[in-house]
Design an enzyme around this catalytic site. Structure first.
Site, short mmCIF file in Angstrom:
data_model
loop_
_atom_site.label_atom_id
_atom_site.label_comp_id
_atom_site.label_asym_id
_atom_site.label_seq_id
_atom_site.Cartn_x
_atom_site.Cartn_y
_atom_site.Cartn_z
N HIS A 107 26.15 35.68 43.30
CA HIS A 107 26.38 36.94 42.59
C HIS A 107 25.21 37.91 42.78
O HIS A 107 25.41 39.12 42.89
CB HIS A 107 26.61 36.65 41.10
CG HIS A 107 26.83 37.87 40.27
ND1 HIS A 107 27.76 38.85 40.59
CD2 HIS A 107 26.24 38.29 39.11
CE1 HIS A 107 27.74 39.80 39.67
NE2 HIS A 107 26.82 39.48 38.77
N ASP B 264 28.47 43.68 44.14
CA ASP B 264 29.21 42.54 43.63
C ASP B 264 29.81 42.74 42.24
O ASP B 264 29.63 41.91 41.35
CB ASP B 264 28.35 41.27 43.64
CG ASP B 264 29.22 40.02 43.77
OD1 ASP B 264 30.10 40.02 44.64
OD2 ASP B 264 29.03 39.06 43.01
N SER C 75 26.29 44.66 39.40
CA SER C 75 27.08 44.19 38.27
C SER C 75 27.20 45.30 37.21
O SER C 75 27.75 46.36 37.50
CB SER C 75 26.46 42.92 37.70
OG SER C 75 27.35 42.24 36.87
#
Length: 397
Positions: free
Chosen positions: A355, A225, A199
Protein backbone atom coordinates in the site's frame (compact mmCIF):
# COMPACT_ATOMS: atom_id res chain seq x y z
CA UNK A 1 34.51 -37.85 -14.63
CA UNK A 2 33.59 -37.12 -18.21
CA UNK A 3 35.64 -38.26 -21.21
CA UNK A 4 36.53 -34.62 -21.92
CA UNK A 5 37.93 -34.15 -18.40
CA UNK A 6 40.01 -37.35 -18.56
CA UNK A 7 41.46 -36.29 -21.89
CA UNK A 8 42.42 -32.91 -20.49
CA UNK A 9 44.00 -34.51 -17.37
CA UNK A 10 46.06 -36.95 -19.49
CA UNK A 11 47.44 -34.15 -21.63
CA UNK A 12 48.20 -31.98 -18.59
CA UNK A 13 49.94 -34.73 -16.59
CA UNK A 14 51.69 -36.36 -19.55
CA UNK A 15 49.99 -39.73 -19.05
CA UNK A 16 49.36 -42.24 -21.82
CA UNK A 17 45.86 -42.79 -23.03
CA UNK A 18 45.22 -45.72 -20.68
CA UNK A 19 47.18 -44.45 -17.71
CA UNK A 20 44.36 -42.50 -16.09
CA UNK A 21 41.33 -44.29 -14.71
CA UNK A 22 38.37 -43.48 -12.53
CA UNK A 23 39.95 -45.51 -9.76
CA UNK A 24 42.78 -42.98 -9.50
CA UNK A 25 40.44 -40.12 -8.65
CA UNK A 26 40.52 -38.62 -5.15
CA UNK A 27 37.84 -40.20 -3.01
CA UNK A 28 38.16 -37.99 0.06
CA UNK A 29 35.44 -35.33 -0.13
CA UNK A 30 36.79 -33.25 2.77
CA UNK A 31 39.83 -32.26 0.69
CA UNK A 32 39.85 -29.80 -2.18
CA UNK A 33 42.12 -30.83 -5.05
CA UNK A 34 44.71 -28.31 -6.16
CA UNK A 35 43.40 -26.30 -9.06
CA UNK A 36 45.32 -26.49 -12.31
CA UNK A 37 47.41 -23.51 -13.30
CA UNK A 38 45.54 -20.86 -15.25
CA UNK A 39 46.12 -21.04 -18.97
CA UNK A 40 46.00 -17.75 -20.85
CA UNK A 41 43.79 -18.92 -23.62
CA UNK A 42 40.92 -16.82 -24.88
CA UNK A 43 39.44 -19.70 -26.84
CA UNK A 44 35.99 -20.89 -25.88
CA UNK A 45 37.23 -24.49 -25.66
CA UNK A 46 39.67 -23.69 -22.86
CA UNK A 47 37.00 -21.96 -20.79
CA UNK A 48 34.61 -24.83 -21.40
CA UNK A 49 37.09 -27.43 -20.15
CA UNK A 50 37.85 -25.50 -16.97
CA UNK A 51 34.16 -25.21 -16.07
CA UNK A 52 33.01 -28.79 -16.67
CA UNK A 53 33.66 -29.98 -13.10
CA UNK A 54 32.16 -28.75 -9.85
CA UNK A 55 34.49 -28.38 -6.87
CA UNK A 56 32.83 -29.00 -3.52
CA UNK A 57 34.61 -27.15 -0.70
CA UNK A 58 35.09 -28.95 2.58
CA UNK A 59 33.25 -27.59 5.64
CA UNK A 60 36.49 -26.91 7.54
CA UNK A 61 37.61 -24.40 4.93
CA UNK A 62 34.81 -21.96 5.93
CA UNK A 63 34.67 -20.37 2.49
CA UNK A 64 31.35 -18.74 3.34
CA UNK A 65 32.24 -17.57 6.84
CA UNK A 66 31.12 -14.03 7.73
CA UNK A 67 34.07 -11.59 7.52
CA UNK A 68 35.22 -10.24 10.88
CA UNK A 69 33.85 -6.83 11.78
CA UNK A 70 30.63 -7.11 9.76
CA UNK A 71 27.52 -6.34 11.83
CA UNK A 72 24.99 -9.16 11.95
CA UNK A 73 21.47 -8.28 10.86
CA UNK A 74 20.12 -5.03 9.46
CA UNK A 75 20.40 -1.63 11.08
CA UNK A 76 17.26 -0.33 12.75
CA UNK A 77 18.62 3.06 13.73
CA UNK A 78 16.52 6.13 13.05
CA UNK A 79 17.51 8.28 10.05
CA UNK A 80 16.95 11.98 10.93
CA UNK A 81 14.77 14.26 8.81
CA UNK A 82 17.77 16.53 8.15
CA UNK A 83 19.06 13.82 5.80
CA UNK A 84 16.27 14.68 3.37
CA UNK A 85 15.03 18.25 3.94
CA UNK A 86 16.73 21.60 4.36
CA UNK A 87 14.35 22.91 7.05
CA UNK A 88 11.17 22.34 9.01
CA UNK A 89 8.43 24.95 9.20
CA UNK A 90 6.02 25.87 12.01
CA UNK A 91 3.22 27.92 10.46
CA UNK A 92 0.46 29.64 12.47
CA UNK A 93 -2.51 31.06 10.53
CA UNK A 94 -4.09 34.16 12.06
CA UNK A 95 -7.60 33.00 11.22
CA UNK A 96 -7.11 29.71 13.09
CA UNK A 97 -5.89 30.53 16.61
CA UNK A 98 -4.25 27.64 18.40
CA UNK A 99 -3.37 25.81 15.17
CA UNK A 100 0.28 25.41 14.20
CA UNK A 101 1.01 23.52 11.02
CA UNK A 102 4.25 21.60 10.73
CA UNK A 103 5.92 20.78 7.43
CA UNK A 104 9.28 19.81 5.94
CA UNK A 105 10.69 21.88 3.10
CA UNK A 106 13.42 21.84 0.53
CA UNK A 107 13.06 24.98 -1.57
CA UNK A 108 12.87 24.77 -5.37
CA UNK A 109 15.57 26.27 -7.54
CA UNK A 110 15.02 28.92 -10.19
CA UNK A 111 11.86 28.07 -12.16
CA UNK A 112 11.79 24.63 -10.54
CA UNK A 113 8.49 23.02 -9.52
CA UNK A 114 7.31 22.47 -5.97
CA UNK A 115 6.06 18.97 -5.15
CA UNK A 116 3.51 19.37 -2.34
CA UNK A 117 3.03 16.03 -0.61
CA UNK A 118 0.26 14.90 1.74
CA UNK A 119 0.50 11.61 3.63
CA UNK A 120 -2.17 9.05 4.45
CA UNK A 121 -4.05 8.47 7.70
CA UNK A 122 -1.76 7.57 10.57
CA UNK A 123 1.42 8.62 8.76
CA UNK A 124 3.38 11.89 8.74
CA UNK A 125 5.23 14.18 6.36
CA UNK A 126 8.30 11.95 6.67
CA UNK A 127 6.42 9.30 4.70
CA UNK A 128 7.71 11.21 1.65
CA UNK A 129 11.25 11.76 2.92
CA UNK A 130 13.03 9.17 0.78
CA UNK A 131 10.95 9.60 -2.37
CA UNK A 132 11.32 13.38 -2.11
CA UNK A 133 15.08 12.98 -2.03
CA UNK A 134 14.89 10.70 -5.07
CA UNK A 135 12.77 13.27 -6.94
CA UNK A 136 15.51 15.85 -6.44
CA UNK A 137 18.10 13.44 -7.79
CA UNK A 138 16.15 13.23 -11.03
CA UNK A 139 15.14 16.90 -11.01
CA UNK A 140 17.67 18.95 -8.98
CA UNK A 141 15.70 22.21 -9.36
CA UNK A 142 12.60 20.70 -7.77
CA UNK A 143 11.43 21.63 -4.30
CA UNK A 144 9.57 19.39 -1.86
CA UNK A 145 7.01 20.51 0.73
CA UNK A 146 5.80 17.58 2.83
CA UNK A 147 3.13 18.41 5.41
CA UNK A 148 1.94 16.94 8.69
CA UNK A 149 -1.84 16.67 8.61
CA UNK A 150 -3.70 17.89 11.70
CA UNK A 151 -3.77 15.17 14.33
CA UNK A 152 -0.56 13.75 12.86
CA UNK A 153 3.15 14.38 13.22
CA UNK A 154 4.05 17.70 14.86
CA UNK A 155 1.04 19.72 13.69
CA UNK A 156 -0.73 21.16 16.74
CA UNK A 157 -4.45 21.88 17.20
CA UNK A 158 -6.11 23.77 20.10
CA UNK A 159 -6.11 21.75 23.30
CA UNK A 160 -9.48 20.42 24.32
CA UNK A 161 -11.02 20.88 20.86
CA UNK A 162 -12.59 17.97 19.04
CA UNK A 163 -10.46 16.46 16.29
CA UNK A 164 -11.78 17.79 12.99
CA UNK A 165 -10.62 15.62 10.10
CA UNK A 166 -13.38 16.40 7.63
CA UNK A 167 -12.19 16.46 4.04
CA UNK A 168 -13.11 20.14 3.63
CA UNK A 169 -11.04 21.00 6.69
CA UNK A 170 -7.98 19.06 5.52
CA UNK A 171 -8.22 20.53 2.03
CA UNK A 172 -8.38 24.07 3.47
CA UNK A 173 -5.43 23.23 5.74
CA UNK A 174 -3.30 22.17 2.79
CA UNK A 175 -4.12 25.36 0.90
CA UNK A 176 -3.24 27.42 4.00
CA UNK A 177 0.08 25.62 4.41
CA UNK A 178 1.01 26.41 0.80
CA UNK A 179 0.12 30.09 1.18
CA UNK A 180 1.86 30.39 4.55
CA UNK A 181 4.97 28.75 3.13
CA UNK A 182 4.99 31.30 0.31
CA UNK A 183 4.85 34.13 2.87
CA UNK A 184 7.44 32.51 5.16
CA UNK A 185 9.91 32.02 2.32
CA UNK A 186 9.20 35.46 0.79
CA UNK A 187 8.36 34.06 -2.62
CA UNK A 188 6.99 36.66 -5.00
CA UNK A 189 4.65 34.06 -6.46
CA UNK A 190 4.01 30.39 -6.06
CA UNK A 191 6.23 28.09 -8.11
CA UNK A 192 4.58 25.57 -10.44
CA UNK A 193 2.94 23.05 -8.12
CA UNK A 194 2.52 19.29 -8.41
CA UNK A 195 0.26 17.89 -5.68
CA UNK A 196 1.04 14.35 -4.51
CA UNK A 197 -1.17 12.46 -2.07
CA UNK A 198 -1.13 8.96 -0.66
CA UNK A 199 -4.35 7.25 0.48
CA UNK A 200 -6.18 9.89 2.58
CA UNK A 201 -3.69 12.40 1.14
CA UNK A 202 -4.85 11.45 -2.34
CA UNK A 203 -8.39 12.46 -1.41
CA UNK A 204 -7.12 15.75 0.05
CA UNK A 205 -5.03 16.80 -2.97
CA UNK A 206 -7.84 15.81 -5.33
CA UNK A 207 -10.30 17.95 -3.40
CA UNK A 208 -7.92 20.93 -3.40
CA UNK A 209 -7.29 20.54 -7.13
CA UNK A 210 -11.04 20.41 -7.78
CA UNK A 211 -11.66 23.66 -5.86
CA UNK A 212 -9.33 25.61 -8.16
CA UNK A 213 -7.93 27.62 -5.23
CA UNK A 214 -4.36 27.28 -6.51
CA UNK A 215 -5.28 28.81 -9.86
CA UNK A 216 -2.72 28.59 -12.63
CA UNK A 217 0.01 27.61 -10.14
CA UNK A 218 -1.29 24.04 -10.16
CA UNK A 219 0.27 22.02 -12.95
CA UNK A 220 -0.89 18.55 -12.04
CA UNK A 221 -1.73 16.16 -9.22
CA UNK A 222 -0.84 12.55 -8.47
CA UNK A 223 -2.77 10.09 -6.30
CA UNK A 224 -1.05 7.06 -4.78
CA UNK A 225 -2.89 3.80 -4.20
CA UNK A 226 -6.38 4.98 -3.42
CA UNK A 227 -9.57 4.84 -5.46
CA UNK A 228 -13.11 5.29 -4.22
CA UNK A 229 -14.40 1.75 -4.72
CA UNK A 230 -11.60 -0.21 -3.07
CA UNK A 231 -11.19 2.40 -0.31
CA UNK A 232 -14.84 2.08 0.68
CA UNK A 233 -14.55 -1.71 0.66
CA UNK A 234 -11.42 -1.61 2.80
CA UNK A 235 -13.11 0.49 5.47
CA UNK A 236 -15.22 -2.52 6.44
CA UNK A 237 -12.15 -4.36 7.72
CA UNK A 238 -10.19 -1.38 9.06
CA UNK A 239 -11.16 -1.89 12.71
CA UNK A 240 -10.16 -5.55 12.47
CA UNK A 241 -6.76 -4.52 11.15
CA UNK A 242 -6.29 -1.93 13.88
CA UNK A 243 -7.09 -4.52 16.56
CA UNK A 244 -4.20 -6.68 15.34
CA UNK A 245 -1.60 -3.92 15.66
CA UNK A 246 0.50 -3.82 18.82
CA UNK A 247 -0.55 -1.07 21.19
CA UNK A 248 3.02 0.05 21.72
CA UNK A 249 6.68 -0.84 21.43
CA UNK A 250 9.61 -1.16 23.79
CA UNK A 251 11.73 1.17 21.65
CA UNK A 252 11.77 3.03 18.35
CA UNK A 253 13.85 0.22 16.92
CA UNK A 254 11.14 -2.28 17.84
CA UNK A 255 8.59 -0.13 16.03
CA UNK A 256 10.76 0.05 12.93
CA UNK A 257 11.36 -3.70 13.06
CA UNK A 258 7.61 -4.43 13.32
CA UNK A 259 6.86 -2.39 10.20
CA UNK A 260 9.56 -4.24 8.25
CA UNK A 261 8.73 -7.75 9.53
CA UNK A 262 5.02 -7.37 8.81
CA UNK A 263 5.85 -5.87 5.40
CA UNK A 264 3.76 -2.84 6.23
CA UNK A 265 6.75 -0.97 4.81
CA UNK A 266 8.93 -3.13 2.59
CA UNK A 267 11.94 -0.85 2.39
CA UNK A 268 14.14 -0.69 5.51
CA UNK A 269 15.55 2.76 4.71
CA UNK A 270 12.04 4.16 4.32
CA UNK A 271 10.96 2.57 7.60
CA UNK A 272 13.96 3.99 9.47
CA UNK A 273 13.11 7.43 8.08
CA UNK A 274 9.34 7.56 8.58
CA UNK A 275 8.34 5.26 11.45
CA UNK A 276 9.89 7.25 14.34
CA UNK A 277 7.50 10.15 13.61
CA UNK A 278 4.56 7.77 14.07
CA UNK A 279 5.45 7.01 17.69
CA UNK A 280 5.69 9.11 20.84
CA UNK A 281 7.17 8.26 24.24
CA UNK A 282 4.36 8.00 26.79
CA UNK A 283 5.79 7.73 30.30
CA UNK A 284 2.35 7.02 31.72
CA UNK A 285 1.92 3.96 29.50
CA UNK A 286 3.04 0.38 30.08
CA UNK A 287 6.72 0.54 31.08
CA UNK A 288 7.44 -2.47 28.86
CA UNK A 289 6.01 -0.68 25.79
CA UNK A 290 6.22 3.06 26.38
CA UNK A 291 6.38 4.04 22.70
CA UNK A 292 2.75 4.52 21.64
CA UNK A 293 1.06 5.48 18.39
CA UNK A 294 1.00 9.25 17.96
CA UNK A 295 -2.31 9.15 16.06
CA UNK A 296 -5.31 7.17 17.29
CA UNK A 297 -6.55 5.83 13.98
CA UNK A 298 -9.62 4.23 15.53
CA UNK A 299 -10.78 7.70 16.63
CA UNK A 300 -10.81 8.88 13.00
CA UNK A 301 -13.54 6.40 12.00
CA UNK A 302 -16.34 9.02 11.84
CA UNK A 303 -14.51 10.70 8.93
CA UNK A 304 -13.62 7.67 6.82
CA UNK A 305 -16.55 7.73 4.42
CA UNK A 306 -16.34 11.52 4.06
CA UNK A 307 -12.76 11.17 2.79
CA UNK A 308 -13.52 8.85 -0.11
CA UNK A 309 -17.13 9.33 -1.26
CA UNK A 310 -17.11 10.90 -4.72
CA UNK A 311 -13.31 10.65 -5.02
CA UNK A 312 -13.25 9.07 -8.50
CA UNK A 313 -15.51 11.73 -10.03
CA UNK A 314 -13.53 14.59 -8.48
CA UNK A 315 -10.25 13.05 -9.61
CA UNK A 316 -11.43 12.94 -13.23
CA UNK A 317 -13.00 16.41 -13.20
CA UNK A 318 -10.18 18.42 -11.62
CA UNK A 319 -8.05 20.70 -13.81
CA UNK A 320 -4.46 19.81 -14.56
CA UNK A 321 -2.60 16.64 -15.43
CA UNK A 322 -3.58 13.54 -13.51
CA UNK A 323 -1.54 10.52 -12.46
CA UNK A 324 -2.73 7.45 -10.59
CA UNK A 325 -0.15 5.06 -9.11
CA UNK A 326 -1.52 1.75 -7.89
CA UNK A 327 -0.19 -1.45 -6.37
CA UNK A 328 -2.63 -3.51 -8.45
CA UNK A 329 -5.15 -3.03 -11.27
CA UNK A 330 -7.80 -4.74 -9.15
CA UNK A 331 -8.08 -1.46 -7.24
CA UNK A 332 -9.64 0.34 -10.24
CA UNK A 333 -13.37 0.97 -9.93
CA UNK A 334 -15.73 1.26 -12.89
CA UNK A 335 -15.56 5.05 -13.21
CA UNK A 336 -11.77 5.10 -13.22
CA UNK A 337 -11.59 2.16 -15.61
CA UNK A 338 -13.72 4.04 -18.13
CA UNK A 339 -11.71 7.22 -17.58
CA UNK A 340 -8.46 5.37 -18.15
CA UNK A 341 -9.76 3.90 -21.41
CA UNK A 342 -10.70 7.44 -22.49
CA UNK A 343 -7.19 8.69 -21.73
CA UNK A 344 -8.28 11.13 -19.03
CA UNK A 345 -5.32 10.34 -16.77
CA UNK A 346 -2.04 8.47 -16.68
CA UNK A 347 -1.93 5.14 -14.87
CA UNK A 348 1.04 3.20 -13.58
CA UNK A 349 0.93 -0.05 -11.62
CA UNK A 350 3.62 -1.42 -9.28
CA UNK A 351 2.39 -4.93 -8.39
CA UNK A 352 5.49 -5.71 -6.30
CA UNK A 353 4.73 -2.85 -3.90
CA UNK A 354 2.39 -2.78 -0.95
CA UNK A 355 0.00 0.00 0.00
CA UNK A 356 2.89 2.38 0.74
CA UNK A 357 4.10 2.48 -2.86
CA UNK A 358 6.27 5.55 -2.36
CA UNK A 359 8.02 4.03 0.64
CA UNK A 360 8.40 0.53 -0.79
CA UNK A 361 9.72 1.71 -4.17
CA UNK A 362 10.95 5.30 -3.70
CA UNK A 363 13.26 5.34 -6.72
CA UNK A 364 10.67 4.08 -9.20
CA UNK A 365 7.97 6.29 -7.72
CA UNK A 366 10.27 9.31 -8.07
CA UNK A 367 10.98 8.47 -11.71
CA UNK A 368 7.24 8.35 -12.39
CA UNK A 369 6.67 11.70 -10.64
CA UNK A 370 9.53 13.43 -12.46
CA UNK A 371 8.35 12.12 -15.85
CA UNK A 372 4.83 13.18 -14.96
CA UNK A 373 5.99 16.72 -14.21
CA UNK A 374 7.96 16.94 -17.43
CA UNK A 375 4.94 15.91 -19.48
CA UNK A 376 2.94 18.72 -17.90
CA UNK A 377 5.65 21.40 -17.72
CA UNK A 378 4.22 24.44 -19.50
CA UNK A 379 7.60 26.14 -19.84
CA UNK A 380 8.64 23.58 -22.46
CA UNK A 381 5.53 24.12 -24.62
CA UNK A 382 6.11 25.92 -27.91
CA UNK A 383 2.86 27.47 -29.11
CA UNK A 384 2.29 28.23 -32.81
CA UNK A 385 2.18 31.93 -33.76
CA UNK A 386 -1.18 33.68 -33.80
CA UNK A 387 -2.81 34.28 -37.19
CA UNK A 388 -3.10 38.02 -36.44
CA UNK A 389 0.65 38.21 -35.79
CA UNK A 390 1.40 36.48 -39.08
CA UNK A 391 -0.88 38.85 -40.99
CA UNK A 392 0.74 41.87 -39.30
CA UNK A 393 4.09 40.60 -40.55
CA UNK A 394 2.73 40.51 -44.10
CA UNK A 395 2.78 36.74 -44.33
CA UNK A 396 0.12 34.78 -46.14
CA UNK A 397 -2.01 32.49 -44.10
Amino acid sequence: MSELQRAWARSKLGLPGDGFHEANEEEEHDQVAELPEHVDDDSSSASSVSSTGTIIPSPNQKLFARPQGVTRGRSLEQIPWTTYFERELYLSPEEKPGVTYHAYLTSPGAKGPLFVMHHGAGSSGLSFAVVGSEVRKGLPAAGVLSVDCRGHGSTVCPEGSDLDLRLDTLSADLNSIIELTKAEMHWQELPPIVLVGHSLGGAVVTDLAKTGKLGTSLLAYAVLDVVEGSAMDALQSMQTYLSTRPGGFASLQDGIDWHIRTRTIRNAVSARSSVPALLVLDEAADAARPWRWRTNLAATQPFWEDWFVGLSKKFLEGRGGKLLLLAGTDRLDTELTIGQMQGKYALQVFPEAGHFIHEDLPERTAISLVDFYRRNDRSTLVLPPKVSDLLAQGKKV
